[in-house]
Design a protein around this motif. Structure first.
Motif, PDB file in Angstrom:
ATOM      1  N   LEU A   1       0.829  -1.201   0.000  1.00  0.00           N
ATOM      2  CA  LEU A   1       0.000   0.000   0.000  1.00  0.00           C
ATOM      3  C   LEU A   1       0.865   1.253   0.000  1.00  0.00           C
ATOM      4  O   LEU A   1       0.560   2.238  -0.679  1.00  0.00           O
ATOM      5  N   ASP A   2       1.949   1.224   0.758  1.00  0.00           N
ATOM      6  CA  ASP A   2       2.877   2.352   0.806  1.00  0.00           C
ATOM      7  C   ASP A   2       3.486   2.624  -0.571  1.00  0.00           C
ATOM      8  O   ASP A   2       3.602   3.775  -1.010  1.00  0.00           O
ATOM      9  N   LEU A   3       3.881   1.564  -1.263  1.00  0.00           N
ATOM     10  CA  LEU A   3       4.426   1.714  -2.615  1.00  0.00           C
ATOM     11  C   LEU A   3       3.384   2.278  -3.575  1.00  0.00           C
ATOM     12  O   LEU A   3       3.715   3.022  -4.503  1.00  0.00           O
ATOM     13  N   ASP A   4       2.122   1.933  -3.338  1.00  0.00           N
ATOM     14  CA  ASP A   4       1.049   2.364  -4.235  1.00  0.00           C
ATOM     15  C   ASP A   4       0.656   3.819  -4.015  1.00  0.00           C
ATOM     16  O   ASP A   4      -0.031   4.403  -4.854  1.00  0.00           O
ATOM     17  N   ARG A   5       1.081   4.388  -2.878  1.00  0.00           N
ATOM     18  CA  ARG A   5       0.794   5.799  -2.594  1.00  0.00           C
ATOM     19  C   ARG A   5       2.109   6.564  -2.617  1.00  0.00           C
ATOM     20  O   ARG A   5       2.847   6.597  -1.632  1.00  0.00           O
ATOM     21  N   PRO A   6       2.446   7.204  -3.733  1.00  0.00           N
ATOM     22  CA  PRO A   6       3.795   7.729  -3.942  1.00  0.00           C
ATOM     23  C   PRO A   6       4.236   8.823  -2.979  1.00  0.00           C
ATOM     24  O   PRO A   6       5.424   8.962  -2.723  1.00  0.00           O
ATOM     25  N   GLN A   7       3.305   9.601  -2.428  1.00  0.00           N
ATOM     26  CA  GLN A   7       3.716  10.710  -1.567  1.00  0.00           C
ATOM     27  C   GLN A   7       3.140  10.594  -0.161  1.00  0.00           C
ATOM     28  O   GLN A   7       2.923  11.592   0.524  1.00  0.00           O
ATOM     29  N   GLU A   8       2.908   9.386   0.282  1.00  0.00           N
ATOM     30  CA  GLU A   8       2.405   9.168   1.639  1.00  0.00           C
ATOM     31  C   GLU A   8       3.122   7.977   2.239  1.00  0.00           C
ATOM     32  O   GLU A   8       3.451   7.022   1.537  1.00  0.00           O
ATOM     33  N   GLY A   9       3.375   8.027   3.522  1.00  0.00           N
ATOM     34  CA  GLY A   9       4.031   6.906   4.179  1.00  0.00           C
ATOM     35  C   GLY A   9       5.542   7.040   4.164  1.00  0.00           C
ATOM     36  O   GLY A   9       6.104   8.123   3.952  1.00  0.00           O
ATOM     37  N   MET A  10       6.227   5.920   4.359  1.00  0.00           N
ATOM     38  CA  MET A  10       7.683   5.934   4.461  1.00  0.00           C
ATOM     39  C   MET A  10       8.374   5.788   3.114  1.00  0.00           C
ATOM     40  O   MET A  10       9.499   6.252   2.931  1.00  0.00           O
ATOM     41  N   ILE A  11       7.715   5.133   2.152  1.00  0.00           N
ATOM     42  CA  ILE A  11       8.319   4.934   0.834  1.00  0.00           C
ATOM     43  C   ILE A  11       7.764   5.991  -0.111  1.00  0.00           C
ATOM     44  O   ILE A  11       6.645   5.859  -0.629  1.00  0.00           O
ATOM     45  N   THR A  12       8.505   7.047  -0.315  1.00  0.00           N
ATOM     46  CA  THR A  12       8.068   8.151  -1.173  1.00  0.00           C
ATOM     47  C   THR A  12       8.954   8.249  -2.402  1.00  0.00           C
ATOM     48  O   THR A  12      10.043   7.688  -2.450  1.00  0.00           O
ATOM     49  N   VAL A  13       8.458   8.965  -3.395  1.00  0.00           N
ATOM     50  CA  VAL A  13       9.231   9.209  -4.598  1.00  0.00           C
ATOM     51  C   VAL A  13       9.980  10.523  -4.411  1.00  0.00           C
ATOM     52  O   VAL A  13       9.379  11.585  -4.320  1.00  0.00           O
ATOM     53  N   GLY A  14      11.306  10.443  -4.314  1.00  0.00           N
ATOM     54  CA  GLY A  14      12.123  11.630  -4.059  1.00  0.00           C
ATOM     55  C   GLY A  14      12.082  12.627  -5.209  1.00  0.00           C
ATOM     56  O   GLY A  14      11.940  12.263  -6.366  1.00  0.00           O
ATOM     57  N   GLN A  15      12.232  13.904  -4.852  1.00  0.00           N
ATOM     58  CA  GLN A  15      12.194  14.987  -5.840  1.00  0.00           C
ATOM     59  C   GLN A  15      13.587  15.584  -6.101  1.00  0.00           C
ATOM     60  O   GLN A  15      13.695  16.714  -6.584  1.00  0.00           O
ATOM     61  N   GLU A  16      14.629  14.822  -5.771  1.00  0.00           N
ATOM     62  CA  GLU A  16      15.977  15.373  -5.893  1.00  0.00           C
ATOM     63  C   GLU A  16      16.300  15.825  -7.310  1.00  0.00           C
ATOM     64  O   GLU A  16      16.960  16.845  -7.513  1.00  0.00           O
ATOM     65  N   ALA A  17      15.844  15.066  -8.297  1.00  0.00           N
ATOM     66  CA  ALA A  17      16.137  15.431  -9.689  1.00  0.00           C
ATOM     67  C   ALA A  17      15.522  16.775 -10.057  1.00  0.00           C
ATOM     68  O   ALA A  17      16.129  17.579 -10.784  1.00  0.00           O
ATOM     69  N   MET A  18      14.336  17.049  -9.531  1.00  0.00           N
ATOM     70  CA  MET A  18      13.673  18.312  -9.815  1.00  0.00           C
ATOM     71  C   MET A  18      14.399  19.456  -9.130  1.00  0.00           C
ATOM     72  O   MET A  18      14.395  20.586  -9.614  1.00  0.00           O
TER      73      MET A  18
END
Length: 259
Positions: free
Chosen positions: A242-259
C-alpha cells in the motif's frame, strides 16, 4: 488535461483512509476473522475432532499459498509503478532543464518570461509534492495547467513574431513539458492497484484466518502467541504494498531530488 479531472482526486475505495488507519483496521479484521472461525468451529465441529483437524490442514495450506500469490502479485504491480514514477521525475527534470536552456534562443523579453515561469513551475510542484497535502496537490496541479497555458502563449507568440528553427525548438521543449506532466499525473494518481484487487486480498486474508481459527479449535489450542505475529506479518507486508502504491504518503516516497 481538463481542470475537472482534479475534482476526481483521490480515487479508490481506501484512499480516504490513512495508511496507519488501514493497518490497524486490517489487523483487527484478520484477528476477528480468526476468532470467528474458532467460534464457528466450536459449534459445528463433529465428534471426531481429529478427523476434522486433518481435513482442514490442506485447506489452510492452500489458502496460505493463494494469499502469498496475491501478495506477490500486488507487490510486483506496486513496485513497477513506483519505478515508473521515479523514472518520470528524472525525465521531467531533464525536459524542463532542456526547455530552460533553449529559452536562451528567444529574444530577451521572451527568454526572461519563460525562465521565470519554468522556475515557478518547478518550485510549486516540488513544494506541493513534498508537503503531501491533498488540497495543496490540487492547487499545484491547477497552477501547473495555468503555467502551461502561459508558457505556450509566450513561446507561440515568439514563433509567430520571428519564425525560425531556434524558436521552434523552444516550442517543442514546452510541448514536451506539457506531455511529461500528463504522464506524471497519470502514473501518480490513476495507475494504481485497482480497488477490486485490494478487496480480493482482504477477502482471501480473512478467509485464511477463519480457516486457521477453525483448525485451532479442532486442535484445541488458540495459539495466539503464534497467530498474532502471523497476522502482524501479513498486515505489514500488505501495508508495504500500500505504501508503494501511494507515492507521496508513508515511508516509501518518490524523491524529488532530480527536480
Amino acid at each position: 488535461m481538463n481542470l475537472r479531472i482534479l475534482e476526481t482526486l483521490p480515487i479508490g475505495v481506501f484512499d480516504t483512509f490513512r495508511i496507519w488507519e488501514i493497518y490497524i483496521g486490517m489487523f483487527l479484521v484478520l484477528l476477528l476473522s480468526f476468532e470467528a472461525g474458532y467460534q464457528i468451529s466450536k459449534y459445528t465441529a463433529s465428534a471426531n475432532d481429529r478427523e476434522g483437524f486433518n481435513s482442514t490442514g490442506p485447506m489452510v495450506s492452500g489458502l496460505l499459498a493463494m494469499l502469498a500469490f496475491v501478495l506477490a502479485f500486488t507487490f510486483a504491480m506496486a513496485a513497477s509503478q513506483h519505478n515508473l514514477r521515479k523514472q518520470n521525475i528524472l525525465n521531467e527534470a531533464n525536459i524542463i532543464g532542456t526547455a530552460y536552456l533553449r529559452a536562451d534562443l528567444l529574444g530577451e523579453r521572451d527568454e526572461t518570461k519563460v525562465k521565470q515561469l519554468l522556475k515557478e513551475y518547478v518550485d510549486s510542484r516540488v513544494y506541493a509534492i513534498e508537503m503531501g497535502d491533498p488540497e495543496q496537490m490540487k492547487e499545484m496541479l491547477a497552477r501547473s495547467l495555468e503555467i502551461h497555458a502561459l508558457l505556450w502563449e509566450q513561446v507561440s507568440s515568439a514563433v509567430k513574431r520571428e519564425p525560425n528553427l531556434y524558436a521552434t525548438l523552444v516550442l517543442q521543449s514546452i510541448n514536451d513539458v506539457i506531455d511529461i506532466h500528463q504522464a506524471r499525473v497519470t502514473a501518480g494518481f490513476y495507475n494504481r492497484i485497482p480497488s477490486s484487487i485490494w478487496l480480493v486480498l482482504l477477502a482471501i486474508s480473512a478467509l485464511t484466518m477463519m480457516t486457521m481459527g477453525a483448525q485451532a479449535r479442532l486442535s484445541k489450542s488458540r495459539r495466539l502467541a503464534a497467530v498474532i505475529p502471523l497476522i502482524l506479518a501479513f498486515t505489514t507486508l500488505t501495508e508495504v504494498v500500500l505504501d508503494l502504491d501511494r507515492p507521496q504518503e508513508g515511508m516509501i516516497t518518490v524523491g524529488q531530488e532530480a527536480m
